[in-house]
Design a protein around this motif. Structure first.
Motif, PDB file in Angstrom:
ATOM      1  N   ILE A 527      66.602  45.467  32.138  1.00  0.00           N
ATOM      2  CA  ILE A 527      66.388  46.428  31.036  1.00  0.00           C
ATOM      3  C   ILE A 527      65.360  45.798  29.939  1.00  0.00           C
ATOM      4  O   ILE A 527      65.651  44.881  29.313  1.00  0.00           O
ATOM      5  N   PRO A 528      64.242  46.335  29.909  1.00  0.00           N
ATOM      6  CA  PRO A 528      63.298  45.783  28.954  1.00  0.00           C
ATOM      7  C   PRO A 528      63.949  46.018  27.403  1.00  0.00           C
ATOM      8  O   PRO A 528      64.256  47.282  27.137  1.00  0.00           O
ATOM      9  N   LEU A 529      63.806  44.896  26.412  1.00  0.00           N
ATOM     10  CA  LEU A 529      64.230  44.958  25.122  1.00  0.00           C
ATOM     11  C   LEU A 529      63.216  44.914  24.302  1.00  0.00           C
ATOM     12  O   LEU A 529      62.178  44.415  24.484  1.00  0.00           O
ATOM     13  N   PRO A 530      63.498  45.320  23.183  1.00  0.00           N
ATOM     14  CA  PRO A 530      62.359  45.041  21.976  1.00  0.00           C
ATOM     15  C   PRO A 530      62.267  43.675  21.914  1.00  0.00           C
ATOM     16  O   PRO A 530      63.053  42.746  21.908  1.00  0.00           O
ATOM     17  N   GLY A 531      60.958  43.023  21.462  1.00  0.00           N
ATOM     18  CA  GLY A 531      60.827  41.548  21.313  1.00  0.00           C
ATOM     19  C   GLY A 531      60.299  40.898  22.494  1.00  0.00           C
ATOM     20  O   GLY A 531      60.416  39.702  22.514  1.00  0.00           O
ATOM     21  N   CYS A 532      59.841  41.689  23.631  1.00  0.00           N
ATOM     22  CA  CYS A 532      59.576  41.109  24.806  1.00  0.00           C
ATOM     23  C   CYS A 532      60.772  40.479  25.328  1.00  0.00           C
ATOM     24  O   CYS A 532      60.679  39.868  26.343  1.00  0.00           O
ATOM     25  N   ARG A 533      61.875  40.932  25.077  1.00  0.00           N
ATOM     26  CA  ARG A 533      63.045  40.327  25.602  1.00  0.00           C
ATOM     27  C   ARG A 533      63.584  41.047  26.634  1.00  0.00           C
ATOM     28  O   ARG A 533      63.059  42.246  27.040  1.00  0.00           O
ATOM     29  N   LEU A 534      64.534  40.759  27.663  1.00  0.00           N
ATOM     30  CA  LEU A 534      64.876  41.326  28.888  1.00  0.00           C
ATOM     31  C   LEU A 534      66.502  41.103  29.001  1.00  0.00           C
ATOM     32  O   LEU A 534      66.982  40.298  29.062  1.00  0.00           O
ATOM     33  N   GLY A 535      66.961  42.274  29.203  1.00  0.00           N
ATOM     34  CA  GLY A 535      68.422  42.463  29.476  1.00  0.00           C
ATOM     35  C   GLY A 535      68.871  42.345  30.908  1.00  0.00           C
ATOM     36  O   GLY A 535      68.066  43.314  31.687  1.00  0.00           O
ATOM     37  N   VAL A 559      75.534  51.091  29.913  1.00  0.00           N
ATOM     38  CA  VAL A 559      75.223  49.915  29.563  1.00  0.00           C
ATOM     39  C   VAL A 559      73.550  49.921  29.211  1.00  0.00           C
ATOM     40  O   VAL A 559      72.937  49.404  28.261  1.00  0.00           O
ATOM     41  N   ARG A 560      72.834  50.907  29.833  1.00  0.00           N
ATOM     42  CA  ARG A 560      71.293  51.160  29.532  1.00  0.00           C
ATOM     43  C   ARG A 560      71.337  51.688  28.204  1.00  0.00           C
ATOM     44  O   ARG A 560      70.615  51.443  27.318  1.00  0.00           O
ATOM     45  N   THR A 561      72.214  52.580  27.624  1.00  0.00           N
ATOM     46  CA  THR A 561      72.161  53.450  26.397  1.00  0.00           C
ATOM     47  C   THR A 561      72.763  52.250  25.421  1.00  0.00           C
ATOM     48  O   THR A 561      72.156  52.406  24.320  1.00  0.00           O
ATOM     49  N   LEU A 562      73.605  51.600  25.566  1.00  0.00           N
ATOM     50  CA  LEU A 562      73.927  50.624  24.740  1.00  0.00           C
ATOM     51  C   LEU A 562      73.044  49.402  24.527  1.00  0.00           C
ATOM     52  O   LEU A 562      72.973  49.058  23.233  1.00  0.00           O
ATOM     53  N   ALA A 563      72.203  49.275  25.573  1.00  0.00           N
ATOM     54  CA  ALA A 563      71.251  48.033  25.392  1.00  0.00           C
ATOM     55  C   ALA A 563      70.126  48.414  24.525  1.00  0.00           C
ATOM     56  O   ALA A 563      69.562  47.598  23.933  1.00  0.00           O
ATOM     57  N   THR A 564      69.950  49.799  24.283  1.00  0.00           N
ATOM     58  CA  THR A 564      68.563  49.958  23.402  1.00  0.00           C
ATOM     59  C   THR A 564      69.191  49.817  21.910  1.00  0.00           C
ATOM     60  O   THR A 564      68.286  49.913  21.282  1.00  0.00           O
ATOM     61  N   GLN A 565      70.373  49.834  21.621  1.00  0.00           N
ATOM     62  CA  GLN A 565      70.836  49.478  20.239  1.00  0.00           C
ATOM     63  C   GLN A 565      70.575  47.971  19.936  1.00  0.00           C
ATOM     64  O   GLN A 565      71.027  47.614  18.745  1.00  0.00           O
ATOM     65  N   ASP A 566      70.391  47.317  20.898  1.00  0.00           N
ATOM     66  CA  ASP A 566      69.866  45.783  20.725  1.00  0.00           C
ATOM     67  C   ASP A 566      71.197  45.008  20.124  1.00  0.00           C
ATOM     68  O   ASP A 566      71.285  44.316  19.183  1.00  0.00           O
ATOM     69  N   LEU A 567      72.330  45.347  20.786  1.00  0.00           N
ATOM     70  CA  LEU A 567      73.648  44.843  20.428  1.00  0.00           C
ATOM     71  C   LEU A 567      73.466  43.511  21.047  1.00  0.00           C
ATOM     72  O   LEU A 567      73.010  43.068  22.204  1.00  0.00           O
ATOM     73  N   ARG A 568      74.619  42.297  20.286  1.00  0.00           N
ATOM     74  CA  ARG A 568      74.802  41.109  21.021  1.00  0.00           C
ATOM     75  C   ARG A 568      75.553  41.428  22.638  1.00  0.00           C
ATOM     76  O   ARG A 568      76.354  42.318  22.720  1.00  0.00           O
TER      77      ARG A 568
END
Length: 839
Positions: A527-535, A559-568
């Protein structure tokens, strides 16, 4: 009173009303005749449906067995015309109209059940009860016709024994009601001869012929009681010895014993001197033929049913017939059956039905018929060919010798090749493949001209083999369809292609279990995350089958929905665990979630009972990361923990499910050792790494699903990242634009400067007006140009509509219009607003 008697070629039905014991002497005399007569007349166990029609051709009696056979109860059947009640073929409807009530008719046809439309092969015996006078009204009331029907398939399958029919006593004056005088005694049997005389002695003699153990004295007594009382009030019990074919062990498969063998045996006896040992009697040869028939059927059925693939089952059918019963066998299946389509096979077979040849076996030289009748060819058979005729009627078509004229007719549709040499002068047998009332296809058998045509024993053998093979092929087709359904469901819930992100490469593999029942809930995602990070996530739902695959799809979406909230990672697993427990008790799964930051060059891990990943260093060294195991998702009441690990550029991170490591006879520790041995010295190619792992760890036919994901941790070079700390004052907006323009010039991206400066100005102004605390800006050149503006405020901006008189609200609209993507997310200290601009 209903009594059954059969002939060797038709089913027998017997239901008798009884009597007291006959005289001892008469019983002894009849006992010697009983085995021989009963062996000739008792052939099959079947429930017989009894239907009576009046002079108008409408149903006046409808037995319970008729309701079971045709799927309509007595209430809806009585009073209706049989031709409209049942979906009879056009050629068989004439037997049930008043004009044909003076004729006896026997036959069989396929009839659709009224309740569900399922095809049933029905055997019919239709008899007139009373021949009306020439001047009588043909539509007069009263019972005029008796029809007997039974399920022909069950009649064939049930084996030797007695059949039971419903009781029907007919009175000339009161229809089917009992009467004290003038009762007509009807025998429900294939060779029905209604007794019209009121002659007790004649009825007794006829009854003695049917049931020899009774003897003439007891038969006359039964007849007197029945005629006197007017209804079946006597109970008759007869014990007989039925013919049983014992099992004599395995015999050769070849079936070459034919009726001509008896004649050859007699000639051999006449020409053989008495001193020479006599050959085996004909009776022994017939017994051996029967034993060989059962042996062949058992072996052939085992070979055909040993595969769960309908193509292999079709080939096995062809292989068991060549060369014992035929020199050439081809199996053709309906296109929907061959493709294991979701839709059921076509019920109506005509000249437009598409078929596919799935198997061809012959004993000629190799390649002899490859061009003439190739496997895999799509076929459309004309309606007048034996192949379509066999499928439409449900019966085999036997041509003892194919003449030139018949060969021309059969081969006419194939204009691009000459099939006449294949069939001319040969014996041809076409058998339909029918299972569960549905036509699946046909298979054809050909014999060379030097071999005789198929005899009765061989025809019966092939017919029985066709029924067994059709059931095996249909079971394999349904199994293939189930496997495809589960795999397609799972495939639609898994990612199609790995995402392309800056600083990381992703490659994954998925291998479903070898058995359909084992296909389960393994899943993975990047899952691409903000800041060029990768989940990165990999998980395994406990259990197998469609339910597990459905649960897997829900959890992956969550998981995809929760990942967009940029949680730890630990917070994400906690939210996922709460959701799973709300959905149900069966939502149990292991899960490993990883966040890779290519700028900071670190990974954050949180685990929920999953196997720890393996990290491969740039130098080829491997290590199993010490990630806390945690408890599975859905258990609850246990905290999750996030751990960090610094990774070097050029490293590889490998995540997997337990199906990759666990094998019979191999522990989990041994599986990890083999995995690390395969990864030691791994190349940069992730595709090659995944393939080596699957091949080296024996995942070609896994007992459990295998999900494997490999991530190349390349990082983003430091010269591709620019970071500025901005002072919270109005003048910082112009300085931010100048700094961005200068860095774009250094990267050779001057053509983007105008748009990017405008977007930066809007984000910085938004942070200055609506943010709080310190402000920072970061510019990253990756697959796209990423700009992030962070502040300590916790209120996230949102896109809104601005009217013509509004003084604010247009900044984010401008960002949304000029940027390729934009968004916001929270951080531990505040928030970040970002946008991406294509390079």
């Amino acid at each position: 009173m209903v009594i059954a008697r059969g002939q060797p070629t038709v089913p027998a039905v017997q239901q008798a009303a009884g009597a007291r014991d006959a005289e001892t002497r008469a019983a002894r005399d009849a006992e010697a005749r009983a085995p021989r007569l009963l062996e000739q007349h008792l052939l099959g166990v079947a429930r017989m449906a009894v239907i009576a029609l009046n002079g108008h051709g409408r149903v006046s009696h409808w037995s319970n067995a008729a309701g079971e056979l045709f799927g309509v109860d007595q209430e809806h059947a009585v009073g209706r015309s049989l031709t409209t009640l049942l979906r009879l073929p056009q050629e068989h409807r004439g037997a049930f109209v008043p004009e044909a009530f003076a004729a006896v008719w026997c036959g069989a046809c396929f009839v659709s059940r009224v309740d569900d439309g399922e095809l049933t092969e029905v055997a019919w015996w239709v008899y007139p009860i009373e021949r009306p006078p020439a001047d009588a009204d043909p539509g007069a009331a009263g019972i005029r016709v008796l029809a007997i029907a039974t399920d022909l398939r069950r009649l064939r399958d049930e084996g030797p024994g007695l059949g039971m029919g419903d009781v029907l006593v007919v009175s000339p004056s009161k229809g089917s009601l009992p009467a004290s005088t003038g009762v007509r005694l009807l025998r429900v049997e294939p060779a029905l001869v209604p007794i019209t005389e009121d002659d007790t002695a004649r009825l007794g003699r006829r009854l003695a012929e049917l049931l020899p153990l009774m003897g003439p004295v007891a038969s006359e007594f039964v007849s007197e009681r029945v005629l006197e009382m007017g209804y079946p009030a006597v109970n008759l019990s007869v014990t007989v010895r039925l013919p049983i074919v014992p099992y004599w062990g395995a015999m050769p498969r070849a079936l070459r014993i034919r009726p001509r063998a008896a004649e050859a045996d007699r000639r051999l006896r006449r020409s053989t001197p008495s001193s020479v040992p006599k050959p085996r009697p004909t009776k022994d040869l017939e017994t051996m033929a029967v034993r060989e028939r059962f042996t062949f059927l058992g072996e052939a059925g085992q070979q055909i049913g040993s595969s769960l693939d309908h193509f292999q089952a079709s080939r096995a059918l062809a292989e068991v017939l060549v060369p014992d019963l035929a020199d050439f066998v081809a199996v053709d299946l309906l296109e929907r059956v061959a493709a294991a389509d979701w839709q059921p096979p076509a019920r109506e077979i005509d000249g437009t039905t598409t078929m596919r040849r799935v198997a061809v076996v012959h004993d000629d030289e190799v390649g002899r018929w490859d061009d003439t009748v190739p496997e895999g060819e799509a076929l459309v058979m004309p309606a007048d060919t034996p192949f379509v005729e066999a499928m439409r009627t449900g019966r085999g078509v036997h041509v003892p010798r194919v003449s030139r004229e018949r060969a021309e007719q059969i081969c006419a549709p194939f204009t691009d090749r000459d099939l006449r040499p294949l069939i001319t002068g040969r014996a041809l047998l076409v058998m339909p493949l029918i299972a569960r009332g549905q036509v699946l296809g046909t298979f054809k058998l050909l014999r060379k001209p030097d071999r005789p045509a198929f005899d009765e024993l061989e025809l019966a053998l092939v017919e029985e083999l066709a029924r067994r093979a059709a059931l095996c092929i249909d079971n394999a087709r349904l199994y293939r369809r189930e496997v495809q359904m589960v795999q397609e469901l799972q495939r639609t819930m898994l990612p199609d292609d790995p995402p392309k992100v800056a600083g990381a490469r992703v490659c994954f593999r998925y291998r479903p279990a070898g058995q359909a029942a084992q296909v389960g809930g393994d899943w993975f995602d990047a899952i691409p995350l903000p800041g060029c990070r990768l989940g990165i996530v990999v998980g395994d739902v406990m259990g197998h089958g469609i339910t597990s695959a459905a649960i897997m799809g829900q959890l992956r979406t969550a998981v995809r929905t929760l990942a967009t909230q940029d949680l730890r990672p630990d917070q994400l697993l906690r939210q996922l665990d709460t959701l799973a427990r709300r959905l149900g008790e069966d939502y149990l799964a292991t899960c490993l979630y990883v966040v890779y930051d290519p700028v900071a060059r670190r990974c954050q891990f949180a685990n929920a009972g999953h196997l720890p990943p393996v990290l491969v260093s740039p130098f080829g060294d491997t290590s199993v990361l010490a990630v806390p195991s945690g408890v599975p998702i859905g258990v609850g009441d246990e905290p999750f923990e996030t751990v960090e690990a610094v990774v070097e550029d050029g490293s590889q991170l490998v995540l997997f499910t337990d199906g990759l490591l666990e094998r019979r006879g191999r522990s989990l520790e041994d599986g990890y050792d083999e995995l690390r041995a395969q990864l030691t010295g791994a190349t940069r190619s992730l595709d090659r790494t995944c393939d080596l792992l699957l091949d080296g760890l024996g995942a070609d036919d896994p007992a459990d699903d295998v999900a494997l994901i490999a991530v190349g941790l390349d990082g983003i070079p430091k010269e591709e990242v620019a970071v500025w700390d901005l002072e919270a004052e109005p003048s910082m907006v112009s300085r931010a634009r100048s700094q961005v323009a200068e860095r774009l010039a250094d990267w050779g991206l001057e053509e983007l400067s105008d748009n990017v400066q405008l977007l930066v100005s809007e984000l910085v102004t938004n942070a200055l007006v609506h943010g709080a605390g310190s402000i920072s800006m970061r510019l990253i050149r990756g697959n796209a140009l990423l700009c992030e503006v962070a502040d300590d405020g916790h209120e996230l901006p949102y896109l809104c509509h601005a009217d013509a008189t509004d003084e604010s609200g247009r900044g984010l609209q401008l960002v949304s219009f000029l940027a390729e993507r934009w968004g916001t997310h929270r951080t531990e200290t505040g928030k970040v607003v970002w946008f991406e601009h294509p390079l």
